[in-house]
Scaffold this motif. Structure first.
Motif, PDB file in Angstrom:
ATOM      1  N   CYS A   2       0.833  -1.205   0.000  1.00  0.00           N
ATOM      2  CA  CYS A   2       0.000   0.000   0.000  1.00  0.00           C
ATOM      3  C   CYS A   2       0.867   1.254   0.000  1.00  0.00           C
ATOM      4  CB  CYS A   2      -0.946   0.008   1.199  1.00  0.00           C
ATOM      5  SG  CYS A   2      -0.153   0.397   2.773  1.00  0.00           S
ATOM      6  N   ARG A   3       0.198   2.390  -0.219  1.00  0.00           N
ATOM      7  CA  ARG A   3       0.873   3.691  -0.190  1.00  0.00           C
ATOM      8  C   ARG A   3       1.092   4.126   1.260  1.00  0.00           C
ATOM      9  NH1 ARG A   3      -3.492   4.568  -3.731  1.00  0.00           N
ATOM     10  NH2 ARG A   3      -4.595   5.819  -2.175  1.00  0.00           N
ATOM     11  N   LEU A   4       1.887   5.182   1.409  1.00  0.00           N
ATOM     12  CA  LEU A   4       2.038   5.795   2.725  1.00  0.00           C
ATOM     13  C   LEU A   4       0.779   6.573   3.076  1.00  0.00           C
ATOM     14  CD1 LEU A   4       5.655   7.292   2.775  1.00  0.00           C
ATOM     15  CD2 LEU A   4       4.806   5.361   4.105  1.00  0.00           C
ATOM     16  N   LYS A   5       0.446   6.582   4.355  1.00  0.00           N
ATOM     17  CA  LYS A   5      -0.654   7.419   4.823  1.00  0.00           C
ATOM     18  C   LYS A   5      -0.246   8.884   4.708  1.00  0.00           C
ATOM     19  CE  LYS A   5      -1.232   5.726   8.998  1.00  0.00           C
ATOM     20  NZ  LYS A   5      -1.902   5.570  10.312  1.00  0.00           N
ATOM     21  N   LYS A   6      -1.239   9.751   4.580  1.00  0.00           N
ATOM     22  CA  LYS A   6      -0.961  11.187   4.515  1.00  0.00           C
ATOM     23  C   LYS A   6      -0.272  11.650   5.791  1.00  0.00           C
ATOM     24  CE  LYS A   6      -4.445  13.142   1.446  1.00  0.00           C
ATOM     25  NZ  LYS A   6      -5.611  14.026   1.366  1.00  0.00           N
ATOM     26  N   GLY A   7       0.836  12.360   5.619  1.00  0.00           N
ATOM     27  CA  GLY A   7       1.497  12.950   6.773  1.00  0.00           C
ATOM     28  C   GLY A   7       2.330  11.989   7.593  1.00  0.00           C
ATOM     29  N   LEU A   8       2.531  10.763   7.109  1.00  0.00           N
ATOM     30  CA  LEU A   8       3.362   9.830   7.870  1.00  0.00           C
ATOM     31  C   LEU A   8       4.820   9.955   7.441  1.00  0.00           C
ATOM     32  CD1 LEU A   8       2.692   6.501   9.343  1.00  0.00           C
ATOM     33  CD2 LEU A   8       4.652   6.571   7.807  1.00  0.00           C
ATOM     34  N   VAL A   9       5.710  10.024   8.420  1.00  0.00           N
ATOM     35  CA  VAL A   9       7.147  10.129   8.146  1.00  0.00           C
ATOM     36  C   VAL A   9       7.782   8.766   8.403  1.00  0.00           C
ATOM     37  CG1 VAL A   9       9.299  11.317   8.699  1.00  0.00           C
ATOM     38  CG2 VAL A   9       7.112  12.534   8.910  1.00  0.00           C
TER      39      VAL A   9
ATOM     40  N   PRO B 293      13.937   6.100   7.257  1.00  0.00           N
ATOM     41  CA  PRO B 293      14.685   5.716   6.051  1.00  0.00           C
ATOM     42  C   PRO B 293      15.377   4.356   6.160  1.00  0.00           C
ATOM     43  CG  PRO B 293      15.025   8.038   6.513  1.00  0.00           C
ATOM     44  CD  PRO B 293      14.248   7.488   7.666  1.00  0.00           C
ATOM     45  N   GLU B 294      15.985   4.070   7.309  1.00  0.00           N
ATOM     46  CA  GLU B 294      16.712   2.802   7.438  1.00  0.00           C
ATOM     47  C   GLU B 294      15.765   1.609   7.356  1.00  0.00           C
ATOM     48  OE1 GLU B 294      20.493   0.996   9.840  1.00  0.00           O
ATOM     49  OE2 GLU B 294      19.176   2.367  10.925  1.00  0.00           O
ATOM     50  N   ALA B 295      14.548   1.747   7.916  1.00  0.00           N
ATOM     51  CA  ALA B 295      13.566   0.659   7.833  1.00  0.00           C
ATOM     52  C   ALA B 295      13.218   0.372   6.380  1.00  0.00           C
ATOM     53  CB  ALA B 295      12.305   1.025   8.615  1.00  0.00           C
ATOM     54  N   LEU B 296      13.113   1.420   5.572  1.00  0.00           N
ATOM     55  CA  LEU B 296      12.770   1.248   4.163  1.00  0.00           C
ATOM     56  C   LEU B 296      13.933   0.664   3.369  1.00  0.00           C
ATOM     57  CD1 LEU B 296      10.804   4.568   3.626  1.00  0.00           C
ATOM     58  CD2 LEU B 296       9.894   2.296   4.116  1.00  0.00           C
ATOM     59  N   ILE B 297      15.155   0.975   3.789  1.00  0.00           N
ATOM     60  CA  ILE B 297      16.326   0.356   3.156  1.00  0.00           C
ATOM     61  C   ILE B 297      16.329  -1.141   3.438  1.00  0.00           C
ATOM     62  CG2 ILE B 297      18.850   0.170   3.289  1.00  0.00           C
ATOM     63  CD1 ILE B 297      18.915   3.217   3.683  1.00  0.00           C
ATOM     64  N   ILE B 298      16.022  -1.501   4.689  1.00  0.00           N
ATOM     65  CA  ILE B 298      16.027  -2.916   5.085  1.00  0.00           C
ATOM     66  C   ILE B 298      14.987  -3.705   4.291  1.00  0.00           C
ATOM     67  CG2 ILE B 298      15.480  -4.505   6.982  1.00  0.00           C
ATOM     68  CD1 ILE B 298      16.785  -2.419   8.873  1.00  0.00           C
ATOM     69  N   ASN B 299      13.765  -3.144   4.168  1.00  0.00           N
ATOM     70  CA  ASN B 299      12.745  -3.900   3.426  1.00  0.00           C
ATOM     71  C   ASN B 299      12.655  -3.501   1.948  1.00  0.00           C
ATOM     72  OD1 ASN B 299      10.938  -1.587   3.417  1.00  0.00           O
ATOM     73  ND2 ASN B 299      10.351  -2.141   5.515  1.00  0.00           N
ATOM     74  N   LYS B 300      13.698  -2.796   1.480  1.00  0.00           N
ATOM     75  CA  LYS B 300      13.885  -2.524   0.044  1.00  0.00           C
ATOM     76  C   LYS B 300      12.691  -1.788  -0.568  1.00  0.00           C
ATOM     77  CE  LYS B 300      16.121  -7.013   0.104  1.00  0.00           C
ATOM     78  NZ  LYS B 300      15.870  -8.435  -0.136  1.00  0.00           N
ATOM     79  N   THR B 301      12.209  -0.779   0.136  1.00  0.00           N
ATOM     80  CA  THR B 301      11.050  -0.023  -0.340  1.00  0.00           C
ATOM     81  C   THR B 301      11.478   1.379  -0.755  1.00  0.00           C
ATOM     82  OG1 THR B 301       9.623  -1.252   1.171  1.00  0.00           O
ATOM     83  CG2 THR B 301       8.738   0.775   0.236  1.00  0.00           C
ATOM     84  N   SER B 302      11.388   1.656  -2.038  1.00  0.00           N
ATOM     85  CA  SER B 302      11.778   2.965  -2.567  1.00  0.00           C
ATOM     86  C   SER B 302      10.567   3.887  -2.652  1.00  0.00           C
ATOM     87  CB  SER B 302      12.386   2.802  -3.962  1.00  0.00           C
ATOM     88  OG  SER B 302      11.393   2.330  -4.863  1.00  0.00           O
ATOM     89  N   VAL B 303      10.838   5.175  -2.861  1.00  0.00           N
ATOM     90  CA  VAL B 303       9.761   6.143  -3.079  1.00  0.00           C
ATOM     91  C   VAL B 303       8.925   5.716  -4.282  1.00  0.00           C
ATOM     92  CG1 VAL B 303       9.228   8.533  -3.681  1.00  0.00           C
ATOM     93  CG2 VAL B 303      11.096   8.047  -2.088  1.00  0.00           C
ATOM     94  N   GLU B 304       9.603   5.256  -5.317  1.00  0.00           N
ATOM     95  CA  GLU B 304       8.926   4.848  -6.553  1.00  0.00           C
ATOM     96  C   GLU B 304       7.941   3.711  -6.298  1.00  0.00           C
ATOM     97  OE1 GLU B 304       8.131   5.575 -10.481  1.00  0.00           O
ATOM     98  OE2 GLU B 304       9.533   6.646  -9.190  1.00  0.00           O
ATOM     99  N   ILE B 305       8.360   2.730  -5.497  1.00  0.00           N
ATOM    100  CA  ILE B 305       7.477   1.593  -5.193  1.00  0.00           C
ATOM    101  C   ILE B 305       6.209   2.076  -4.501  1.00  0.00           C
ATOM    102  CG2 ILE B 305       7.223  -0.436  -3.689  1.00  0.00           C
ATOM    103  CD1 ILE B 305      10.136  -1.133  -4.311  1.00  0.00           C
ATOM    104  N   LEU B 306       6.378   2.942  -3.499  1.00  0.00           N
ATOM    105  CA  LEU B 306       5.216   3.410  -2.740  1.00  0.00           C
ATOM    106  C   LEU B 306       4.305   4.311  -3.572  1.00  0.00           C
ATOM    107  CD1 LEU B 306       6.769   4.100   0.772  1.00  0.00           C
ATOM    108  CD2 LEU B 306       5.247   2.249   0.131  1.00  0.00           C
ATOM    109  N   LYS B 307       4.890   5.069  -4.503  1.00  0.00           N
ATOM    110  CA  LYS B 307       4.079   5.961  -5.344  1.00  0.00           C
ATOM    111  C   LYS B 307       3.248   5.188  -6.366  1.00  0.00           C
ATOM    112  CE  LYS B 307       6.503  10.409  -5.274  1.00  0.00           C
ATOM    113  NZ  LYS B 307       7.315  11.365  -6.064  1.00  0.00           N
ATOM    114  N   ASN B 308       3.762   4.041  -6.803  1.00  0.00           N
ATOM    115  CA  ASN B 308       3.093   3.287  -7.867  1.00  0.00           C
ATOM    116  C   ASN B 308       2.127   2.220  -7.353  1.00  0.00           C
ATOM    117  OD1 ASN B 308       4.350   4.716  -9.917  1.00  0.00           O
ATOM    118  ND2 ASN B 308       6.130   3.372  -9.939  1.00  0.00           N
ATOM    119  N   VAL B 309       1.871   2.222  -6.056  1.00  0.00           N
ATOM    120  CA  VAL B 309       0.928   1.261  -5.483  1.00  0.00           C
ATOM    121  C   VAL B 309      -0.468   1.864  -5.501  1.00  0.00           C
ATOM    122  CG1 VAL B 309       0.312  -0.044  -3.421  1.00  0.00           C
ATOM    123  CG2 VAL B 309       2.702   0.269  -4.000  1.00  0.00           C
ATOM    124  N   ASN B 310      -1.438   1.084  -5.957  1.00  0.00           N
ATOM    125  CA  ASN B 310      -2.810   1.594  -6.059  1.00  0.00           C
ATOM    126  C   ASN B 310      -3.531   1.621  -4.717  1.00  0.00           C
ATOM    127  OD1 ASN B 310      -2.766   2.057  -8.845  1.00  0.00           O
ATOM    128  ND2 ASN B 310      -3.163  -0.109  -9.272  1.00  0.00           N
TER     129      ASN B 310
END
Length: 469
Positions: free
Chosen positions: A42-49, A52-69
């Motif tokens: 899923c996408r990020l919730k509005k206003g959620l920060v 960065p290290e957690a996203l590196i660990i689970n290999k989640t890029s900005v692009e991945i989160l933006k392209n999720v419906n």
């Protein structure tokens, strides 16, 4: 009974403030044959920060989160629908009781679903990590584990899979589910006694009954990276309904006639006199048949241990004194407890359960269209649920909210994420600081791929900051 093996990837480790971004689950029968699978992002919730290290660990890029419906709310609905469809079942994960279960529970709470779905309506839950630690102690040859520089055993999933020749796409939700199933197969085959104990002690009632039915119980605890086992006998429960047990390492005759004052002092000394069993955390409890695998207690001798347990069982006065001490300690803690207001997101365990009126409104809310949901939201009597409902509308269909309600929620989020204080949740200043530290580390390593990853998240934070300034 069927198993539901599941795993989550998240934006951080705080189950109250971070969010689920990926879920994977596999439904199997009790022989581990696959019946069904489920996987979504899923996408990020509005206003959620995010961290960065957690996203590196689970290999989640900005692009991945933006392209999720799917939105976060839509993902949560899918999880709830799937778990209900697969129920009743035993919900299984790796370190799931303390991590994944808390995320699911608090996510359901904040999205107005039943938080305790994995425990209600015939469902049960177990955690493979606890079984793995106990199995390695009682049956050392059952599987290989890692050893760290301090000489302590390492039970990280990616370490176990490498040492036991299990293919593992680590830190991907479905990859972790597949790996957990393979570890479960090993435990069921090579450590069946522990596996069955884990399945049996999966709820408070079963744990309590086991303690009452067995004068001597072998329990374990994992503290500061070290695994220990204890032979204990049941005494009473504390104010949180957790069983308190006497460690049979001690001779009860040295303690049963002590005053409450002296007992209080002894209870603070090591080795601890009283051991607590969290009966809602899937503890691994075994009967006295494994005493021969516990050198300290084996040296005391079974006859002595039985005698000590019997003394405790017959000492009502001693049990009452222990209960009095626990009650007094609880009262003292309550008096000195912080008076800072608990925020709605933090109130799952302190704000009480919804009554039938609130439950009915929750069902109506999920079944209505977004325009109608605003009117239903205002019918909640509990301010927490009203706030959560407004927040969901803000995230999903903001134009439905009147301007004043929209601005109120927008301001709450802005104050949270722009704060320069050391908050319980992640903030934009904290995320920038983490990015700077990681950038410094990756520049030293010459890791261009991760530096590019950080650059994308830097732009993301800048955009988020502009939205809420």
């Amino acid at each position: 009974m069927n198993y539901v093996f599941y795993d989550l990837e998240t934006t951080g480790r705080n189950s109250t403030w971070d969010q689920i971004i990926q879920v994977a689950a596999i439904l199997t029968d009790d022989k581990f044959n696959v019946i069904d699978k489920f996987e979504e992002r899923c996408r990020l919730k509005k206003g959620l920060v995010p961290y960065p290290e957690a996203l590196i660990i689970n290999k989640t890029s900005v692009e991945i989160l933006k392209n999720v419906n799917l939105s976060h709310y839509e993902l949560t609905k899918k999880i709830e629908t799937t778990f209900k469809k697969w129920s009743p079942a035993i919900f299984v994960g790796y370190n799931s009781i303390n991590f994944d279960e808390e995320f699911v529970r608090k996510t359901f709470f904040k999205t107005l679903f039943e938080p305790y779905l994995t425990q209600f309506n015939g469902n049960k839950r177990v955690d493979v990590i606890g079984m793995t630690r106990a199995s390695k102690f009682y049956f050392p040859d059952c599987l290989k584990v890692g050893i760290n520089e301090k000489g302590n055993q390492v039970f990280k999933l990616d370490v176990l899979t490498e040492l036991n020749n299990i293919f593992h796409n680590a830190h991907d939700a479905m990859g972790d589910v597949d790996a957990t199933i393979e570890i479960a197969k090993i435990l069921q085959k090579n450590s069946n006694k522990v596996w069955n104990a884990g399945l049996k002690n999966n709820n408070k009632i079963d744990v309590d009954n086991f303690l009452i039915q067995n004068n001597i119980v072998c329990m374990d605890e994992y503290l500061f990276g070290k695994f220990n086992v204890h032979a204990v006998t049941y005494i009473c429960k504390n104010q949180f309904n957790y069983p308190q047990c006497f460690d049979l390492l001690h001779d009860p005759l040295d303690y049963i006639d002590m005053s409450i004052k002296d007992l209080k002092i002894k209870m603070k000394q090591k080795p601890k006199l009283i051991k607590e069993i969290k009966n809602n955390k899937n503890p691994i409890l075994l009967d006295s048949s494994v005493i021969d695998k516990m050198p300290v207690y084996q040296s005391i001798g079974m006859e002595v241990l039985i005698h000590r347990a019997e003394i405790i069982k017959q000492s009502s006065d001693f049990k009452n004194k222990i209960q009095t001490i626990l009650f007094e300690e609880y009262e003292t803690k309550q008096m000195t407890k912080s008076q800072i207001d608990i925020m709605p997101e933090e109130s799952i365990y302190s704000g009480g359960f919804p009554d039938n009126h609130e439950k009915s409104k929750m069902i109506n809310f999920h079944n209505a269209d977004w325009e109608e949901r605003f009117y239903i939201a205002n019918q909640f009597k509990d301010e927490r649920y009203k706030y959560f409902a407004h927040l969901l509308i803000y995230e999903e269909m903001p134009h439905v909210l009147p301007k004043s309600d929209y601005e109120n929620i927008h301001k709450i989020i802005a104050n949270q994420i722009l704060s320069t204080d050391n908050e319980k949740w992640n903030t934009i200043p904290k995320a920038y600081h983490e990015l700077d530290n990681l950038r410094e580390e990756y520049e030293r390593q010459g890791n261009d791929e991760k530096l590019l990853f950080l650059e994308d998240w830097d732009y993301f934070l800048q955009d988020l900051e502009k939205q809420y300034q």
